[in-house]
Each structure stands twice: as structure tokens, then as C-alpha cells.
Scaffold this motif. Sequence first.
Motif, PDB file in Angstrom:
ATOM      1  N   ALA A  36       0.684  28.615 -23.673  1.00 58.57           N
ATOM      2  CA  ALA A  36      -0.724  28.833 -23.322  1.00 58.57           C
ATOM      3  C   ALA A  36      -1.566  27.742 -23.972  1.00 58.57           C
ATOM      4  O   ALA A  36      -1.167  27.136 -24.966  1.00 58.57           O
ATOM      5  CB  ALA A  36      -1.182  30.210 -23.809  1.00 58.57           C
ATOM      6  N   CYS A  71       3.022  32.288 -16.525  1.00 60.02           N
ATOM      7  CA  CYS A  71       3.794  33.530 -16.584  1.00 60.02           C
ATOM      8  C   CYS A  71       5.236  33.186 -16.959  1.00 60.02           C
ATOM      9  O   CYS A  71       5.853  32.317 -16.346  1.00 60.02           O
ATOM     10  CB  CYS A  71       3.737  34.247 -15.238  1.00 60.02           C
ATOM     11  SG  CYS A  71       4.740  35.763 -15.182  1.00 60.02           S
ATOM     12  N   LEU A  80      -6.616  33.664 -18.820  1.00 62.26           N
ATOM     13  CA  LEU A  80      -6.803  34.619 -19.916  1.00 62.26           C
ATOM     14  C   LEU A  80      -8.194  34.469 -20.505  1.00 62.26           C
ATOM     15  O   LEU A  80      -8.791  33.403 -20.434  1.00 62.26           O
ATOM     16  CB  LEU A  80      -5.796  34.328 -21.037  1.00 62.26           C
ATOM     17  CG  LEU A  80      -4.327  34.241 -20.675  1.00 62.26           C
ATOM     18  CD1 LEU A  80      -3.556  33.611 -21.823  1.00 62.26           C
ATOM     19  CD2 LEU A  80      -3.800  35.615 -20.378  1.00 62.26           C
ATOM     20  N   PRO A 136       3.099  35.361 -21.924  1.00 58.33           N
ATOM     21  CA  PRO A 136       2.101  35.798 -20.938  1.00 58.33           C
ATOM     22  C   PRO A 136       2.757  36.207 -19.622  1.00 58.33           C
ATOM     23  O   PRO A 136       3.767  35.637 -19.210  1.00 58.33           O
ATOM     24  CB  PRO A 136       1.229  34.549 -20.741  1.00 58.33           C
ATOM     25  CG  PRO A 136       2.033  33.410 -21.227  1.00 58.33           C
ATOM     26  CD  PRO A 136       3.005  33.940 -22.223  1.00 58.33           C
TER      27      PRO A 136
END
Length: 183
Positions: A36, A71, A80, A136
Motif C-alpha cells: 500500500a 488486493c 483506502l 488489503p
Amino acid sequence: MSQLCLDLRELPQRSGATLQRHVTYTVGEEWTTPVAHITPGVELDMDISLQAIDQGVLAHVRTRVPAEAECVRCLDRVDLTRDVDLYQVFYLPDERDKLVADGDEDAAYEPVIEGDAIDLTPVLRDATVGQLPLQPLCSEDCLGLCSTCGEPLRDLEDDHHHDVVDPRWSALAGLLGEVKETT
């Protein structure tokens, strides 16, 4: 000088005195984990409260941070948002030195007031990156990818499969074809 380097000269030097600021900070470099990240150029609207304490200054920062991830099951992009509510003490250098001398080894890593300013950038980055997910997901029920063809399972038929021949038996598969032709 960082946008988050705040001048403390307006903060009264008595314990309990406060100074409120609203700051818009533009992230200058990517803040990232392996899966991320927060993109450079993202603007963060922050409410900052600075309170004088005996040992230095207590900073309270509240902001909402947009981030992007991938993902871990299907590799789709995931957007997010993380709410950051950060409290951090910035010590007067002498006060931090006293803590270290008294045996508080962790105090050596605490931020200090430099001159008449504090830089919130490193502590905000660390607090924000610490809230990013390690795994995630685009959704809790994400099916992931087909292990053979790599297509998202959500896009494939329920009976999707691949006829995979074990390479150790591939020579026999050729013989099976010859047997069918002779019968």
C-alpha cells in the motif's frame, strides 16, 4: 524547510498553554509499505493542537489520509482512507537527555524541539504508514485469481477448470492417443 515544520514562538511558554492550527500539507514523497502507498502530491487537511508541557510540547494531529493498495487475492486496485489521530511529545533536548540518563533507552528515539520549531513530517508518516493494511482486500469475499490461467475467479464460469496433465505422464498421454486410433 518542511511544510510541517511548525514555529513554536507563538506558543506561550507556560505549561498548559495551547496553540491551534489548521494546515494543508502536500505529501512530498511516497509513503509506502510493500502493498500500500500514499501518493506524492496528495493534500492532507490537518487540525493540529500544540500544548506546552514541562518536558516540551505535546502535538495532537487529526487528519484523513487517502491511500492506494493492491488486493492480495486478485491484484485489483483498492482505494483506502485512514483516519489518523496522533499524539506525540516533542521533548526539550535537555529533558530528553535526562530521561536517557535515568535509564529510559527508548527516549533516545523520541523527537525533540529544534530551535523554536518541531517537524511533524516523520511522526505523521510513521503513524500513517503504520495504519496501512498488511493484506488489503478489495472485498472480504474476494475469490482471487485462477492459479492456472491467472484470470479473476469472479469473472469465470462456476465450472471453470483446466485439464492439466502431470508432465511425468505426458509420454503416456501420447500413447493413449495412439491406442484410441487403432481401436
